[in-house]
Design an enzyme around this catalytic site. Structure first.
Site, short mmCIF file in Angstrom:
data_model
loop_
_atom_site.label_atom_id
_atom_site.label_comp_id
_atom_site.label_asym_id
_atom_site.label_seq_id
_atom_site.Cartn_x
_atom_site.Cartn_y
_atom_site.Cartn_z
N MET A 122 0.86 -1.19 0.00
CA MET A 122 0.00 0.00 0.00
C MET A 122 0.90 1.25 0.00
O MET A 122 1.84 1.33 -0.77
CB MET A 122 -0.99 -0.04 1.17
CG MET A 122 -2.10 -1.06 0.99
SD MET A 122 -3.18 -0.63 -0.40
CE MET A 122 -4.54 -1.76 -0.13
N SER A 123 0.64 2.21 0.88
CA SER A 123 1.32 3.50 0.77
C SER A 123 2.75 3.52 1.28
O SER A 123 3.41 4.57 1.20
CB SER A 123 0.50 4.59 1.48
OG SER A 123 -0.68 4.84 0.76
N VAL A 124 3.27 2.41 1.76
CA VAL A 124 4.72 2.33 1.95
C VAL A 124 5.41 2.55 0.61
O VAL A 124 6.55 3.02 0.54
CB VAL A 124 5.11 0.97 2.58
CG1 VAL A 124 6.62 0.75 2.56
CG2 VAL A 124 4.59 0.89 4.02
#
Length: 420
Positions: A122-124
């Site tokens: 995801m937003s990592v």
């Protein structure tokens, strides 16, 4: 020359047999399987492994996850204490690892995940793109103050007109983008229809770039921080256009290969082949730990290979007073009073020694430079956001960092020198 390839068409026979569709794959209970098999659901581009994998030594402490750690409610108030193992069990953990001075002290996997399983970050992913973008700045491809339409002229006809690379890195453009999760009319969900993370809609553009061009500006650039995935997707577009290379290749050349990624990774792409820079990467647990270790070492892999800019970590941690004021004024829920956001990285505490990479459904990289700690937790929460589980996870990392520091000081009262 491209070093990437594209995985086969999405929605494998196994996925279909499990009842997985483009509209439910990220929902519970399907996400406990799909987050570990995303190449069977979405179009993916391959990020090749490093020809020289970074070794990771292990000195496991079987008692570490038996330590008591605080438990929290959704507001960050402590409600009790349990063991670290209980936290992992209660927070849908798929993979967990913590390193001290570069050595693995604890590592656990759910039954469904193996050391070579790639998990959706995801937003990592945003942090990886931040490393790519700052590396391109360091190499002179463009500057922090470069206006995005100077690199991508089409953005000059959108709400991004006049925004700079720095505005995108710190999420301070004036572009309107609603990131309210579980609202089917929020921009974050409309963008998923455009990228084929959900079924296409006739009223939504069918590529990421075309969708970004529809976003209007609602305020002046350079103002209050607002968390918006569109900022990172525009930043990824700038990186690709400036270099003439796909994001998967840039990640390989500037991050994965020099940091010593042991396994191939993936990044999701839309039907035009554009990488989903805001959250599409999948990687193994230890490779995500290698990313965190590289950032802890200020752009140098533990074995001494240069990866990101040497100034990236310091610039991220120190930030500016204006940056912290912009963060404090945000309407985005952060749970980080006194913190800030810089270079696609979260700095949660005013002491400026700890930073995070975060993704919805429970993805976290925790780096504490003062304690020489890097930790990673990959999860499949049933909901995109969960305040109690976020605070439980952050609290566990803080507990383990404190315990490992005390143990090291007790064993070596003299100054602890970094083991390379």
């Amino acid at each position: 020359m491209s070093v990437s390839g594209v995985t086969p068409h999405p929605l494998s026979t196994d996925a279909i047999g499990r009842g997985v569709t483009l509209d439910n794959w990220a929902d519970a209970p399907h996400n406990r399987w799909t987050f570990l098999h995303l190449d069977e659901v979405l179009r993916m581009q391959v990020i090749q492994a490093s020809p020289h994998p970074e070794p990771l030594a292990a000195e496991p402490d079987p008692n570490l996850l038996r330590l008591a750690t605080p438990r929290y409610d959704a507001t960050g108030r402590i409600t009790g204490h349990t063991t670290g193992a209980d936290v992992l069990a209660d927070t849908y953990t798929d993979g967990f690892v913590i390193l001290h001075h570069g050595r693995i002290r604890a590592e656990t996997y759910a039954d469904s995940m193996l050391p070579d399983t790639r998990h959706l970050l995801m937003s990592v992913t945003k942090t990886v793109v931040g490393v790519v973008a700052t590396t391109l700045v360091d190499a002179g491809w463009f500057g922090f103050d470069t206006r995005v339409q100077e690199i991508v002229p089409a953005l000059g006809e959108s709400g991004f007109a006049g925004a700079t690379v720095r505005h995108l890195l710190d999420m301070r453009s004036g572009v309107r983008f609603n990131e309210t999760y579980h609202d089917p009319d929020a921009d974050v969900y409309l963008m998923e229809h455009a990228t084929q993370w959900r079924s296409p809609r006739a009223d939504i553009p069918d590529t990421l770039h075309d969708f970004l061009l529809t976003l209007p500006r609602e305020r002046e650039h350079g103002g209050t921080f607002h968390y918006r995935s569109s900022e990172t997707d525009a930043l990824g577009w700038v990186c690709e256009e400036a270099t003439g290379r796909p994001l998967a290749d840039l990640i390989h050349d500037y991050v994965w290969a020099p940091m010593g990624g042991e396994h191939t990774a993936y990044v999701s792409i839309d039907q035009a082949g554009t990488a989903i820079a805001d959250g599409g990467m999948c990687a193994t647990l230890r490779d995500v730990a290698r990313l965190g270790e590289m950032l802890r070492h200020s752009g140098i892999s533990p074995s001494g290979r240069k990866v990101g800019p040497s100034w990236l970590t310091t610039d991220t941690l120190l930030g500016t007073e204006d940056l912290r004021s912009a963060f404090a004024a945000t309407s985005s829920p952060t749970g980080m009073p006194g913190g800030h956001y810089r270079n696609q990285i979260w700095v949660p505490f005013p002491d400026r020694t700890t930073f995070l990479a975060l993704g919805v459904h429970g993805q976290m990289i925790y780096v504490n430079q003062r304690a020489a700690i890097t930790g990673v937790k990959l999860s499949s929460w049933p909901t995109a956001q969960d305040g109690a589980r976020f605070f439980d996870t952050l609290g566990l990392f803080e507990t383990l960092a404190s315990a490992l520091t005390r143990s090291a000081l007790a064993a070596h009262p003299a100054a602890i020198k970094e083991k390379r």
